[in-house]
Write an enzyme that holds these catalytic residues in place. Structure first.
Site, PDB file in Angstrom:
ATOM      1  N   LYS A 175      13.580  52.661  25.020  1.00  0.00           N
ATOM      2  CA  LYS A 175      13.588  51.823  23.830  1.00  0.00           C
ATOM      3  C   LYS A 175      13.442  52.715  22.604  1.00  0.00           C
ATOM      4  O   LYS A 175      12.521  53.542  22.526  1.00  0.00           O
ATOM      5  CB  LYS A 175      12.452  50.805  23.889  1.00  0.00           C
ATOM      6  N   ASP A 212      17.767  50.568  25.803  1.00  0.00           N
ATOM      7  CA  ASP A 212      17.392  49.171  26.020  1.00  0.00           C
ATOM      8  C   ASP A 212      17.581  48.322  24.768  1.00  0.00           C
ATOM      9  O   ASP A 212      17.481  48.818  23.637  1.00  0.00           O
ATOM     10  CB  ASP A 212      15.918  49.079  26.428  1.00  0.00           C
ATOM     11  N   GLN A 241      22.299  41.540  24.834  1.00  0.00           N
ATOM     12  CA  GLN A 241      21.600  40.335  25.253  1.00  0.00           C
ATOM     13  C   GLN A 241      22.434  39.101  24.908  1.00  0.00           C
ATOM     14  O   GLN A 241      22.720  38.851  23.736  1.00  0.00           O
ATOM     15  CB  GLN A 241      20.234  40.256  24.563  1.00  0.00           C
ATOM     16  N   ARG A 262      25.196  47.435  29.530  1.00  0.00           N
ATOM     17  CA  ARG A 262      24.365  46.629  30.425  1.00  0.00           C
ATOM     18  C   ARG A 262      24.244  45.243  29.802  1.00  0.00           C
ATOM     19  O   ARG A 262      23.729  45.089  28.684  1.00  0.00           O
ATOM     20  CB  ARG A 262      22.976  47.245  30.573  1.00  0.00           C
ATOM     21  N   LYS A 265      20.494  38.669  29.806  1.00  0.00           N
ATOM     22  CA  LYS A 265      20.390  37.410  29.056  1.00  0.00           C
ATOM     23  C   LYS A 265      19.495  37.541  27.832  1.00  0.00           C
ATOM     24  O   LYS A 265      19.762  36.932  26.799  1.00  0.00           O
ATOM     25  CB  LYS A 265      19.882  36.289  29.969  1.00  0.00           C
ATOM     26  N   GLY A 266      18.413  38.304  27.933  1.00  0.00           N
ATOM     27  CA  GLY A 266      17.490  38.458  26.811  1.00  0.00           C
ATOM     28  C   GLY A 266      16.108  37.949  27.163  1.00  0.00           C
ATOM     29  O   GLY A 266      15.970  36.955  27.883  1.00  0.00           O
ATOM     30  N   ALA A 267      15.090  38.642  26.650  1.00  0.00           N
ATOM     31  CA  ALA A 267      13.729  38.339  27.099  1.00  0.00           C
ATOM     32  C   ALA A 267      12.712  38.235  25.972  1.00  0.00           C
ATOM     33  O   ALA A 267      11.514  38.239  26.233  1.00  0.00           O
ATOM     34  CB  ALA A 267      13.279  39.415  28.091  1.00  0.00           C
ATOM     35  N   HIS A 305      19.619  38.124  37.651  1.00  0.00           N
ATOM     36  CA  HIS A 305      19.190  37.652  38.962  1.00  0.00           C
ATOM     37  C   HIS A 305      19.757  36.268  39.259  1.00  0.00           C
ATOM     38  O   HIS A 305      19.546  35.725  40.337  1.00  0.00           O
ATOM     39  CB  HIS A 305      17.659  37.585  39.031  1.00  0.00           C
ATOM     40  N   ARG A 366       6.896  39.137  29.608  1.00  0.00           N
ATOM     41  CA  ARG A 366       8.308  38.749  29.592  1.00  0.00           C
ATOM     42  C   ARG A 366       8.799  38.366  30.985  1.00  0.00           C
ATOM     43  O   ARG A 366       9.618  37.474  31.148  1.00  0.00           O
ATOM     44  CB  ARG A 366       9.160  39.875  28.990  1.00  0.00           C
ATOM     45  N   ARG A 367       8.276  39.034  32.022  1.00  0.00           N
ATOM     46  CA  ARG A 367       8.662  38.669  33.389  1.00  0.00           C
ATOM     47  C   ARG A 367       8.107  37.296  33.748  1.00  0.00           C
ATOM     48  O   ARG A 367       8.758  36.502  34.418  1.00  0.00           O
ATOM     49  CB  ARG A 367       8.153  39.719  34.384  1.00  0.00           C
TER      50      ARG A 367
END
Length: 386
Positions: A175, A212, A241, A262, A265-267, A305, A366-367
């Site tokens: 990042k 990232d 994203q 890459r 979707k975005g987080a 995923h 975020r996860r």
């Protein structure tokens, strides 16, 4: 989407909650599921096991929004050591039989697209896309002196991913805010200089680098830095994203210059003025971006995923005559391991995004915000140790 997502992402910015969560022993079980450890010594066996299983890796040293120059410098030093470690593990672990081994085919760019040099041999020494000045902000001009003196020779560096070579199994993700982008004095230029240092180190070790995506306020500065760095390192990748309203345009612009992308979707928690909020809108944007990359991009990286997005990628790859080795799937460490193994067993390239380090709180939040199942796992872990 997870209905609790806004509240969880807001909690990611709460210093009080961060202290409570990080000091709770029960949290360790959840962290171990999604984070490979706090040190390179803890990271190494995780990387070794994934490589042995036929998967590739992209490793992120956790940290973001650095406002202290010494912290940014320490992050660069850690990444230098990380690149050495990944190169060593890549040499040690034999390549699994049956996986994709050749680099992605270079797809010709349309005449007059402004990417003449990207149309022949992207990634090879002495080739690559020309840096675009279109749409650049002041941050690009602030960074331009960083790359100007290096690009004067016309030389470009390659970590080994030229046509016919194997796609690098090991990569670092970073990042720019961790490398100094948010510093008050010359942050974008400092981050660009640090990015160059790490790309130069990666070339020596045959390791790939992906920049990232972060929150929308960093997007233009990040794309500007990547454009500049790619004048010397055309294999450098950037994350896009799909929840951002500018995603399709940004993907199209970057793909037209041969940029490796890459797609995720975005987080982050974003205002509705810049990001789609409804799941259907985010998914539709993802599929539009995916079509752009599969029809005209160099080596798309499908980071999702979501079974629907995986199936869409397989369909679009078939329609565009992309075989194994011309694109890859990417999934997070600790999520859908069985699906990762299934795709790998079917001959698809799959890279696992592995975070490590002590600054895991924001990543964990975020996860948890992404899927109710992750939050349920967290709550069960707390209850079991309560």
């Amino acid at each position: 989407m997870n209905p609790l997502r806004p509240a969880i992402l807001a909690a990611a910015n709460s210093a009080r909650l961060k202290k409570a969560v990080t000091s709770t022993p029960a949290t360790a079980a959840v962290v171990r599921r999604f984070v490979a450890g706090e040190t390179r010594a803890e990271l190494a066996p995780v990387v070794r096991e994934l490589l042995a299983s036929g998967r590739s890796v992209s490793v992120d040293f956790l940290g973001e929004y650095t406002e202290d120059r010494s912290v940014a410098d320490a992050a660069v030093a850690e990444y230098v050591s990380l690149i050495d470690l990944l190169a060593e593990l890549d040499r040690e672990v034999p390549v699994a039989a049956g996986g994709p081994t050749t680099s992605p085919p270079v797809r010709a760019r349309p005449a007059g697209s402004g990417a003449e040099s990207a149309g022949s041999d992207v990634g090879a020494p002495g080739s690559g896309a020309r840096s675009s000045a279109a749409g650049a902000r002041g941050s690009e001009s602030a960074c331009s002196d960083v790359s100007a003196k290096r690009s004067a020779t016309g030389e470009r560096a390659d970590p080994g991913a030229r046509r016919g070579d194997a796609v690098p199994r090991v990569e670092v993700s970073l990042k720019l805010s961790a490398l100094g982008q948010a510093l008050a004095a010359d942050g974008p230029a400092i981050a660009a200089e640090n990015l160059h240092k790490l790309c130069a180190k990666a070339v020596e070790s045959r390791v790939w680098v992906t920049v990232d995506a972060e929150d929308h306020t960093t997007t233009e500065d990040t794309l500007a830095a990547v454009r500049l760095a790619r004048s010397e390192f055309p294999w450098l990748a950037v994350a896009m994203q799909s929840y951002l309203r500018t995603a399709e345009r940004d993907c199209r612009d970057a793909a037209s210059t041969g940029t490796r992308i890459r797609l995720c979707k975005g987080a982050y928690q974003e205002p509705e003025t810049v990001a789609y909020r409804r799941r259907g809108e985010v998914d539709a944007s993802y599929q539009r971006c995916l079509e752009v990359l599969m029809t005209g991009g160099w080596y798309p990286m499908v980071a999702s995923h979501d079974p629907a997005m995986v199936e869409a990628a397989l369909r679009l790859a078939a329609e565009n005559h992309r075989g194994p080795g011309s694109f890859e799937f990417q999934m997070l460490y600790g999520i859908r391991d069985a699906e990762q193994r299934r795709l790998t067993a079917e001959g698809h390239a799959l890279r696992v995004y592995i975070p490590y380090g002590t600054q895991w709180y924001g990543y964990l939040m975020r996860r948890l915000a992404e899927r109710p199942a992750n939050l349920g796992f967290f709550l069960r872990a707390l209850a079991a140790r309560g």
